[in-house]
Design a protein around this motif. Structure first.
Motif, PDB file in Angstrom:
ATOM      1  N   ILE A   7      41.323  34.280  49.706  1.00 12.10           N
ATOM      2  CA  ILE A   7      41.489  33.783  48.339  1.00 12.10           C
ATOM      3  C   ILE A   7      40.814  32.419  48.188  1.00 12.10           C
ATOM      4  CG2 ILE A   7      43.176  32.969  46.631  1.00 12.10           C
ATOM      5  CD1 ILE A   7      45.027  35.254  47.627  1.00 12.10           C
ATOM      6  N   GLU A   8      40.909  31.592  49.207  1.00 10.31           N
ATOM      7  CA  GLU A   8      40.204  30.305  49.165  1.00 10.31           C
ATOM      8  C   GLU A   8      38.705  30.532  49.028  1.00 10.31           C
ATOM      9  OE1 GLU A   8      39.031  26.523  51.950  1.00 10.31           O
ATOM     10  OE2 GLU A   8      40.835  27.637  52.481  1.00 10.31           O
ATOM     11  N   TYR A   9      38.169  31.496  49.763  1.00  8.18           N
ATOM     12  CA  TYR A   9      36.739  31.797  49.672  1.00  8.18           C
ATOM     13  C   TYR A   9      36.368  32.317  48.285  1.00  8.18           C
ATOM     14  CZ  TYR A   9      36.409  31.389  54.806  1.00  8.18           C
ATOM     15  OH  TYR A   9      36.427  30.948  56.100  1.00  8.18           O
ATOM     16  N   VAL A  10      37.220  33.139  47.709  1.00  4.83           N
ATOM     17  CA  VAL A  10      36.984  33.616  46.339  1.00  4.83           C
ATOM     18  C   VAL A  10      36.875  32.424  45.393  1.00  4.83           C
ATOM     19  CG1 VAL A  10      38.087  34.760  44.376  1.00  4.83           C
ATOM     20  CG2 VAL A  10      38.013  35.904  46.580  1.00  4.83           C
ATOM     21  N   ILE A  11      37.785  31.502  45.533  1.00  3.96           N
ATOM     22  CA  ILE A  11      37.790  30.317  44.667  1.00  3.96           C
ATOM     23  C   ILE A  11      36.500  29.518  44.856  1.00  3.96           C
ATOM     24  CG2 ILE A  11      38.929  28.085  44.276  1.00  3.96           C
ATOM     25  CD1 ILE A  11      41.615  29.633  44.895  1.00  3.96           C
ATOM     26  N   ARG A  12      36.084  29.322  46.091  1.00  8.13           N
ATOM     27  CA  ARG A  12      34.854  28.568  46.356  1.00  8.13           C
ATOM     28  C   ARG A  12      33.630  29.279  45.804  1.00  8.13           C
ATOM     29  NH1 ARG A  12      36.488  27.162  52.431  1.00  8.13           N
ATOM     30  NH2 ARG A  12      34.259  27.291  52.840  1.00  8.13           N
ATOM     31  N   ILE A  13      33.590  30.602  45.938  1.00 15.75           N
ATOM     32  CA  ILE A  13      32.457  31.374  45.396  1.00 15.75           C
ATOM     33  C   ILE A  13      32.423  31.277  43.871  1.00 15.75           C
ATOM     34  CG2 ILE A  13      31.592  33.732  45.041  1.00 15.75           C
ATOM     35  CD1 ILE A  13      32.504  34.292  47.978  1.00 15.75           C
ATOM     36  N   LEU A  14      33.572  31.466  43.234  1.00 14.69           N
ATOM     37  CA  LEU A  14      33.607  31.388  41.766  1.00 14.69           C
ATOM     38  C   LEU A  14      33.278  29.980  41.268  1.00 14.69           C
ATOM     39  CD1 LEU A  14      36.694  33.669  41.018  1.00 14.69           C
ATOM     40  CD2 LEU A  14      34.281  34.194  40.580  1.00 14.69           C
ATOM     41  N   LEU A  15      33.723  28.962  41.987  1.00 10.53           N
ATOM     42  CA  LEU A  15      33.371  27.582  41.624  1.00 10.53           C
ATOM     43  C   LEU A  15      31.857  27.383  41.690  1.00 10.53           C
ATOM     44  CD1 LEU A  15      36.018  25.289  43.366  1.00 10.53           C
ATOM     45  CD2 LEU A  15      35.430  25.316  40.942  1.00 10.53           C
ATOM     46  N   TYR A  16      31.268  27.847  42.780  1.00  6.02           N
ATOM     47  CA  TYR A  16      29.826  27.679  42.954  1.00  6.02           C
ATOM     48  C   TYR A  16      29.050  28.404  41.864  1.00  6.02           C
ATOM     49  CZ  TYR A  16      25.381  26.961  45.248  1.00  6.02           C
ATOM     50  OH  TYR A  16      24.088  26.566  45.523  1.00  6.02           O
ATOM     51  N   LEU A  17      29.439  29.634  41.588  1.00  7.30           N
ATOM     52  CA  LEU A  17      28.746  30.397  40.544  1.00  7.30           C
ATOM     53  C   LEU A  17      28.952  29.778  39.167  1.00  7.30           C
ATOM     54  CD1 LEU A  17      29.362  34.056  41.757  1.00  7.30           C
ATOM     55  CD2 LEU A  17      27.172  32.821  41.689  1.00  7.30           C
ATOM     56  N   THR A  18      30.111  29.211  38.938  1.00 12.64           N
ATOM     57  CA  THR A  18      30.358  28.534  37.661  1.00 12.64           C
ATOM     58  C   THR A  18      29.432  27.333  37.513  1.00 12.64           C
ATOM     59  OG1 THR A  18      32.667  29.246  37.574  1.00 12.64           O
ATOM     60  CG2 THR A  18      32.080  27.308  36.272  1.00 12.64           C
ATOM     61  N   LYS A  19      29.301  26.558  38.580  1.00 12.55           N
ATOM     62  CA  LYS A  19      28.495  25.340  38.516  1.00 12.55           C
ATOM     63  C   LYS A  19      26.997  25.604  38.555  1.00 12.55           C
ATOM     64  CE  LYS A  19      27.603  20.973  38.558  1.00 12.55           C
ATOM     65  NZ  LYS A  19      27.767  20.188  37.357  1.00 12.55           N
ATOM     66  N   TYR A  20      26.562  26.496  39.430  1.00  8.97           N
ATOM     67  CA  TYR A  20      25.128  26.635  39.684  1.00  8.97           C
ATOM     68  C   TYR A  20      24.521  27.967  39.243  1.00  8.97           C
ATOM     69  CZ  TYR A  20      25.971  22.486  42.438  1.00  8.97           C
ATOM     70  OH  TYR A  20      26.337  21.227  42.833  1.00  8.97           O
ATOM     71  N   ILE A  74      37.423  32.516  33.161  1.00  8.17           N
ATOM     72  CA  ILE A  74      37.914  33.053  34.424  1.00  8.17           C
ATOM     73  C   ILE A  74      38.971  32.087  34.951  1.00  8.17           C
ATOM     74  CG2 ILE A  74      37.322  33.699  36.797  1.00  8.17           C
ATOM     75  CD1 ILE A  74      34.463  34.250  35.760  1.00  8.17           C
ATOM     76  N   THR A  75      40.143  32.608  35.278  1.00  9.72           N
ATOM     77  CA  THR A  75      41.250  31.760  35.714  1.00  9.72           C
ATOM     78  C   THR A  75      41.548  31.939  37.205  1.00  9.72           C
ATOM     79  OG1 THR A  75      42.963  33.407  35.271  1.00  9.72           O
ATOM     80  CG2 THR A  75      42.317  31.967  33.417  1.00  9.72           C
ATOM     81  N   LEU A  76      42.378  31.039  37.699  1.00  8.10           N
ATOM     82  CA  LEU A  76      42.839  31.188  39.080  1.00  8.10           C
ATOM     83  C   LEU A  76      43.580  32.508  39.270  1.00  8.10           C
ATOM     84  CD1 LEU A  76      44.038  27.627  40.173  1.00  8.10           C
ATOM     85  CD2 LEU A  76      42.113  28.948  41.076  1.00  8.10           C
ATOM     86  N   ARG A  77      44.243  32.980  38.228  1.00  7.44           N
ATOM     87  CA  ARG A  77      44.904  34.279  38.344  1.00  7.44           C
ATOM     88  C   ARG A  77      43.877  35.377  38.614  1.00  7.44           C
ATOM     89  NH1 ARG A  77      49.183  37.450  34.339  1.00  7.44           N
ATOM     90  NH2 ARG A  77      49.425  39.222  35.763  1.00  7.44           N
ATOM     91  N   ASP A  78      42.760  35.337  37.904  1.00  6.93           N
ATOM     92  CA  ASP A  78      41.694  36.319  38.145  1.00  6.93           C
ATOM     93  C   ASP A  78      41.236  36.264  39.601  1.00  6.93           C
ATOM     94  OD1 ASP A  78      41.502  37.184  35.399  1.00  6.93           O
ATOM     95  OD2 ASP A  78      40.353  35.367  34.968  1.00  6.93           O
ATOM     96  N   ALA A  79      41.091  35.054  40.126  1.00  9.70           N
ATOM     97  CA  ALA A  79      40.645  34.880  41.508  1.00  9.70           C
ATOM     98  C   ALA A  79      41.646  35.479  42.485  1.00  9.70           C
ATOM     99  CB  ALA A  79      40.433  33.396  41.802  1.00  9.70           C
ATOM    100  N   VAL A  80      42.909  35.132  42.326  1.00 11.36           N
ATOM    101  CA  VAL A  80      43.946  35.636  43.227  1.00 11.36           C
ATOM    102  C   VAL A  80      44.036  37.154  43.146  1.00 11.36           C
ATOM    103  CG1 VAL A  80      46.440  35.654  43.696  1.00 11.36           C
ATOM    104  CG2 VAL A  80      45.268  33.479  43.239  1.00 11.36           C
TER     105      VAL A  80
END
Length: 138
Positions: A7-20, A74-80
């Motif tokens: 789940i941490e990796y999902v969050i990091r991937i979604l953060l990266y895609l959101t930013k870049y 996209i929310t943290l709920r979606d990520a989890v």
């Protein structure tokens, strides 16, 4: 209780895609390298994100990944839920008959149910655009 590394990796991937990744397709190795995620593991996670409708996969030499909607949607709920489709902190909340003492809707069940509802509400309140802006300093 502990959040899984996946789940941490999902969050990091979604953060990266959101930013870049707003205006471009991002290669999986770029994401893996930037976010220090083992490449094969990131590929498995990206496939799960595609199944949940959070990313689109583009195949070929110029292939990669892109969010299906803005990070603000996209929310943290979606990520989890991309890893744990049902958020449940105690089985008896969703299945009262699973209680070995046959107490069903007891005080403990009601307390955990409220905690679970609060947790889900908190996850829904945090979107990835806000997280990306705070994480990457925009």
């Amino acid at each position: 209780m502990r959040i899984k590394n996946e789940i941490e990796y999902v969050i990091r991937i979604l953060l990266y895609l959101t930013k870049y990744g707003n205006n471009r397709i991002v290669a999986s190795n770029e994401i893996s390298d930037a976010e220090a995620i083992p490449h094969l593991f990131s590929l498995r996670i990206l496939k799960k994100l595609e199944k949940r409708g959070l990313v689109t996969i583009f195949k070929g030499a110029r292939g990669g990944y892109k969010l299906t909607r803005p990070g603000s949607k996209i929310t943290l709920r979606d990520a989890v839920e991309s890893i744990e489709p049902i958020i449940c902190i105690k089985d008896c909340i969703n299945e009262p008959e699973s209680c070995p003492l046959r107490r069903g809707n007891c005080a403990v069940n009601r307390a955990f149910s409220q905690i679970q509802n609060d947790f889900i509400s908190k996850l829904e309140a945090v979107d990835f655009q806000t997280l990306a802006d705070e994480t990457y300093g925009d």
